[in-house]
Scaffold this active site. Structure first.
Site, PDB file in Angstrom:
ATOM      1  N   TYR A  87      -1.804  -0.591  10.558  1.00 45.91           N
ATOM      2  CA  TYR A  87      -1.852  -0.906   9.118  1.00 45.91           C
ATOM      3  C   TYR A  87      -0.575  -0.434   8.423  1.00 45.91           C
ATOM      4  O   TYR A  87       0.053  -1.184   7.673  1.00 45.91           O
ATOM      5  CB  TYR A  87      -3.089  -0.258   8.491  1.00 45.91           C
ATOM      6  CG  TYR A  87      -3.304  -0.615   7.041  1.00 45.91           C
ATOM      7  CD1 TYR A  87      -3.829  -1.857   6.681  1.00 45.91           C
ATOM      8  CD2 TYR A  87      -2.971   0.279   6.020  1.00 45.91           C
ATOM      9  CE1 TYR A  87      -4.028  -2.190   5.347  1.00 45.91           C
ATOM     10  CE2 TYR A  87      -3.172  -0.050   4.682  1.00 45.91           C
ATOM     11  CZ  TYR A  87      -3.701  -1.279   4.349  1.00 45.91           C
ATOM     12  OH  TYR A  87      -3.896  -1.605   3.029  1.00 45.91           O
TER      13      TYR A  87
ATOM     14  N   LYS B  30       2.307  -2.749   6.433  1.00 44.87           N
ATOM     15  CA  LYS B  30       2.669  -2.576   5.025  1.00 44.87           C
ATOM     16  C   LYS B  30       4.136  -2.138   4.890  1.00 44.87           C
ATOM     17  O   LYS B  30       4.804  -2.495   3.915  1.00 44.87           O
ATOM     18  CB  LYS B  30       1.720  -1.586   4.352  1.00 44.87           C
ATOM     19  CG  LYS B  30       0.270  -2.089   4.274  1.00 44.87           C
ATOM     20  CD  LYS B  30       0.136  -3.408   3.514  1.00 44.87           C
ATOM     21  CE  LYS B  30      -1.321  -3.804   3.288  1.00 44.87           C
ATOM     22  NZ  LYS B  30      -1.474  -5.082   2.562  1.00 44.87           N
TER      23      LYS B  30
ATOM     24  N   SER C 253       0.857  -1.191   0.000  1.00 44.43           N
ATOM     25  CA  SER C 253       0.000   0.000   0.000  1.00 44.43           C
ATOM     26  C   SER C 253       0.892   1.239   0.000  1.00 44.43           C
ATOM     27  O   SER C 253       2.048   1.187   0.438  1.00 44.43           O
ATOM     28  CB  SER C 253      -0.851  -0.008   1.264  1.00 44.43           C
ATOM     29  OG  SER C 253      -1.499   1.246   1.443  1.00 44.43           O
TER      30      SER C 253
HETATM   31  P1  NDP Z   1     -11.193  -6.370   0.465  1.00 45.70           P
HETATM   32  O1  NDP Z   1     -11.508  -6.232   1.909  1.00 45.70           O
HETATM   33  O2  NDP Z   1     -12.162  -5.889  -0.551  1.00 45.70           O
HETATM   34  O3  NDP Z   1     -10.833  -7.891   0.136  1.00 45.70           O
HETATM   35  C1  NDP Z   1      -9.889  -8.567   0.936  1.00 45.70           C
HETATM   36  C2  NDP Z   1      -9.980 -10.045   0.677  1.00 45.70           C
HETATM   37  O4  NDP Z   1      -9.029 -10.696   1.536  1.00 45.70           O
HETATM   38  C3  NDP Z   1     -11.354 -10.605   1.034  1.00 45.70           C
HETATM   39  O5  NDP Z   1     -11.714 -11.617   0.129  1.00 45.70           O
HETATM   40  C4  NDP Z   1     -11.120 -11.163   2.432  1.00 45.70           C
HETATM   41  O6  NDP Z   1     -12.006 -12.190   2.807  1.00 45.70           O
HETATM   42  C5  NDP Z   1      -9.701 -11.719   2.275  1.00 45.70           C
HETATM   43  N1  NDP Z   1      -9.105 -11.938   3.589  1.00 45.70           N
HETATM   44  C6  NDP Z   1      -8.967 -11.048   4.593  1.00 45.70           C
HETATM   45  N2  NDP Z   1      -8.480 -11.648   5.688  1.00 45.70           N
HETATM   46  C7  NDP Z   1      -8.309 -12.958   5.359  1.00 45.70           C
HETATM   47  C8  NDP Z   1      -7.853 -14.082   6.078  1.00 45.70           C
HETATM   48  N3  NDP Z   1      -7.504 -14.008   7.369  1.00 45.70           N
HETATM   49  N4  NDP Z   1      -7.797 -15.276   5.444  1.00 45.70           N
HETATM   50  C9  NDP Z   1      -8.165 -15.387   4.149  1.00 45.70           C
HETATM   51  N5  NDP Z   1      -8.626 -14.355   3.424  1.00 45.70           N
HETATM   52  C10 NDP Z   1      -8.692 -13.146   4.020  1.00 45.70           C
HETATM   53  O7  NDP Z   1      -9.793  -5.628   0.296  1.00 45.70           O
HETATM   54  P2  NDP Z   1      -9.045  -5.033  -0.982  1.00 45.70           P
HETATM   55  O8  NDP Z   1      -9.318  -5.836  -2.184  1.00 45.70           O
HETATM   56  O9  NDP Z   1      -9.264  -3.578  -0.990  1.00 45.70           O
HETATM   57  O10 NDP Z   1      -7.535  -5.245  -0.497  1.00 45.70           O
HETATM   58  C11 NDP Z   1      -6.669  -6.213  -1.035  1.00 45.70           C
HETATM   59  C12 NDP Z   1      -5.258  -5.838  -0.641  1.00 45.70           C
HETATM   60  O11 NDP Z   1      -4.973  -4.530  -1.124  1.00 45.70           O
HETATM   61  C13 NDP Z   1      -5.018  -5.789   0.867  1.00 45.70           C
HETATM   62  O12 NDP Z   1      -3.758  -6.324   1.167  1.00 45.70           O
HETATM   63  C14 NDP Z   1      -5.055  -4.302   1.173  1.00 45.70           C
HETATM   64  O13 NDP Z   1      -4.317  -3.999   2.326  1.00 45.70           O
HETATM   65  C15 NDP Z   1      -4.449  -3.737  -0.081  1.00 45.70           C
HETATM   66  N6  NDP Z   1      -4.765  -2.339  -0.346  1.00 45.70           N
HETATM   67  C16 NDP Z   1      -6.072  -1.925  -0.427  1.00 45.70           C
HETATM   68  C17 NDP Z   1      -6.362  -0.598  -0.641  1.00 45.70           C
HETATM   69  C18 NDP Z   1      -7.756  -0.080  -0.701  1.00 45.70           C
HETATM   70  O14 NDP Z   1      -7.950   1.143  -0.602  1.00 45.70           O
HETATM   71  N7  NDP Z   1      -8.766  -0.907  -0.891  1.00 45.70           N
HETATM   72  C19 NDP Z   1      -5.282   0.392  -0.842  1.00 45.70           C
HETATM   73  C20 NDP Z   1      -3.960  -0.159  -0.762  1.00 45.70           C
HETATM   74  C21 NDP Z   1      -3.730  -1.475  -0.523  1.00 45.70           C
HETATM   75  P3  NDP Z   1     -13.285 -11.838   3.785  1.00 45.70           P
HETATM   76  O15 NDP Z   1     -14.019 -10.723   3.124  1.00 45.70           O
HETATM   77  O16 NDP Z   1     -14.007 -13.109   3.813  1.00 45.70           O
HETATM   78  O17 NDP Z   1     -12.691 -11.429   5.092  1.00 45.70           O
END
Ligand code: NDP
Length: 244
Positions: free
Chosen positions: A149, A153, A136
Site C-alpha cells: 500500500y 501511494k 495517503s
Molecule cells: P472505501 O473502501 O470506503 O471506498 C473505496 C471505493 O473505491 C469503493 O466504492 C470501492 O468499490 C471502489 N473501488 C475499489 N476498487 C475498485 C476497482 N477495482 N474498480 C472500481 N472501483 C473500485 O475507501 P476510502 O473511501 O476510505 O478510500 C478512498 C481513497 O482514499 C483510496 O484511494 C484510499 O487509499 C485513500 N485513503 C483512505 C484512507 C482511510 O483511512 N480510509 C486514508 C488515506 C487514504 P467496492 O466497495 O465495490 O470495491
C-alpha cells in the site's frame, strides 16, 4: 469561501463508498454535473437515488480494456478525482504477487489510464482542467504491514508530480491529497483495533482521525480555481501526523 462548479463536468472514481461518495455529493451540491464510477452496482443504484442527476458507470478499474472503453464513452470532462483505492495489508515477508498486482492495477495503473483519456480530451478541446489524486499519508511514512500500500501511494505522489510537470503547459493542474486514517469501510477494516489505532492517534497533533468531509473539502479546493496556482502538490489532510 464559496466554490461553484456550475457548468463543469466531473468524474469521481471509487464513488460507491467513503471519500468518493462524499466527493460526488459535494460536487453535486456545488453545481457540477457528476459521473460516478465504481464496481459495485448496488452502490451506484443507492447513490443515484440519493443524488438525482448523477450519471453512473460500473466498471472494475483493474480491467484495463473495460476501463478504457468506459472512460472513452463519457465524453468531455473538466474535473477528475482519482479516488478508487484498495489496501491489502500483509507483512513484507508474506507479500503475494496477487496483492501486489491488484493493488498497483487500481491504485496506480488505472490513474494513468483514466487521466490519459481525460487529459487528452481536455487538450483537444483547449480547456483548462484539474485532476486530484487521492493518495495517503502512507506515501511518506512507513507503516507496519503496508509494504504494498505504501509503495502504491508513494508511486501515486510521484506520478502526480510528473503529470503536473507535463500537463501544466496544457493548462491542466494535477495535485493529490494525503489523508490520515478516515473511518470509511477501508479505515474500519484496518484501524478498528484500538491497540493498533492508539499509537497512530497519539502522533496526530490534532488528536483525531480525519472525517470524510475533511478530505472532501481539500479535494474541492484543489479542483477549484481557488487553487489556480497550485499544481504538483501533495496536500496532507493528516492533522499534522507527517510533521510529528
Ligand atoms: P472505501 O473502501 O470506503 O471506498 C473505496 C471505493 O473505491 C469503493 O466504492 C470501492 O468499490 C471502489 N473501488 C475499489 N476498487 C475498485 C476497482 N477495482 N474498480 C472500481 N472501483 C473500485 O475507501 P476510502 O473511501 O476510505 O478510500 C478512498 C481513497 O482514499 C483510496 O484511494 C484510499 O487509499 C485513500 N485513503 C483512505 C484512507 C482511510 O483511512 N480510509 C486514508 C488515506 C487514504 P467496492 O466497495 O465495490 O470495491
Amino acid at each position: 469561501m464559496e466554490i461553484s462548479f456550475a457548468g463543469r463536468r466531473a468524474v469521481v472514481t471509487g464513488a460507491g463508498k467513503g471519500i468518493g461518495r462524499g466527493t460526488v455529493k459535494a460536487l453535486r451540491a456545488a453545481g457540477a454535473a457528476v459521473i460516478a464510477l465504481t464496481r459495485s452496482p448496488e452502490d451506484l443504484e443507492s447513490l443515484a437515488r440519493e443524488c438525482p442527476g448523477v450519471e453512473t458507470i460500473c466498471v472494475d478499474l483493474g480491467d484495463w480494456s473495460a476501463t478504457e472503453a468506459a472512460i472513452r464513452s463519457i465524453g468531455p470532462v473538466d474535473l477528475l478525482v482519482n479516488n478508487a483505492g484498495v489496501a491489502h495489508l500483509q507483512p513484507f515477508l508474506d507479500v503475494t504477487q496477487e496483492a501486489f498486482d491488484k493493488s498497483f492495477a487500481v491504485n496506480v495503473r488505472a490513474v494513468i489510464l483514466v487521466s490519459q483519456i481525460v487529459a487528452r480530451q481536455m487538450i483537444e478541446r483547449g480547456v483548462p482542467g484539474a485532476i486530484v489524486n487521492v493518495s495517503s499519508q502512507a506515501s511518506q511514512v512507513a507503516l507496519q504491514d503496508h509494504a504494498v500500500y505504501c509503495s502504491t501511494k508513494g508511486a501515486l505522489d510521484m506520478l502526480t508530480k510528473v503529470m503536473a510537470l507535463e500537463l501544466g503547459p496544457k493548462k491542466i493542474r494535477v495535485n493529490c491529497v494525503n489523508p490520515t486514517v478516515v473511518m470509511t469501510d477501508m479505515g474500519r477494516a484496518n484501524w478498528s483495533d484500538a491497540e493498533k489505532a492508539e499509537p497512530m492517534l497519539n502522533r496526530i497533533p490534532m488528536g483525531r482521525f480525519a472525517e470524510v468531509e475533511d478530505v472532501v473539502n481539500s479535494i474541492l479546493f484543489l479542483l477549484s480555481d481557488k487553487s489556480g496556482m497550485t499544481t504538483g502538490a501533495c496536500l496532507p489532510v493528516d492533522g499534522g501526523y507527517l510533521i510529528s
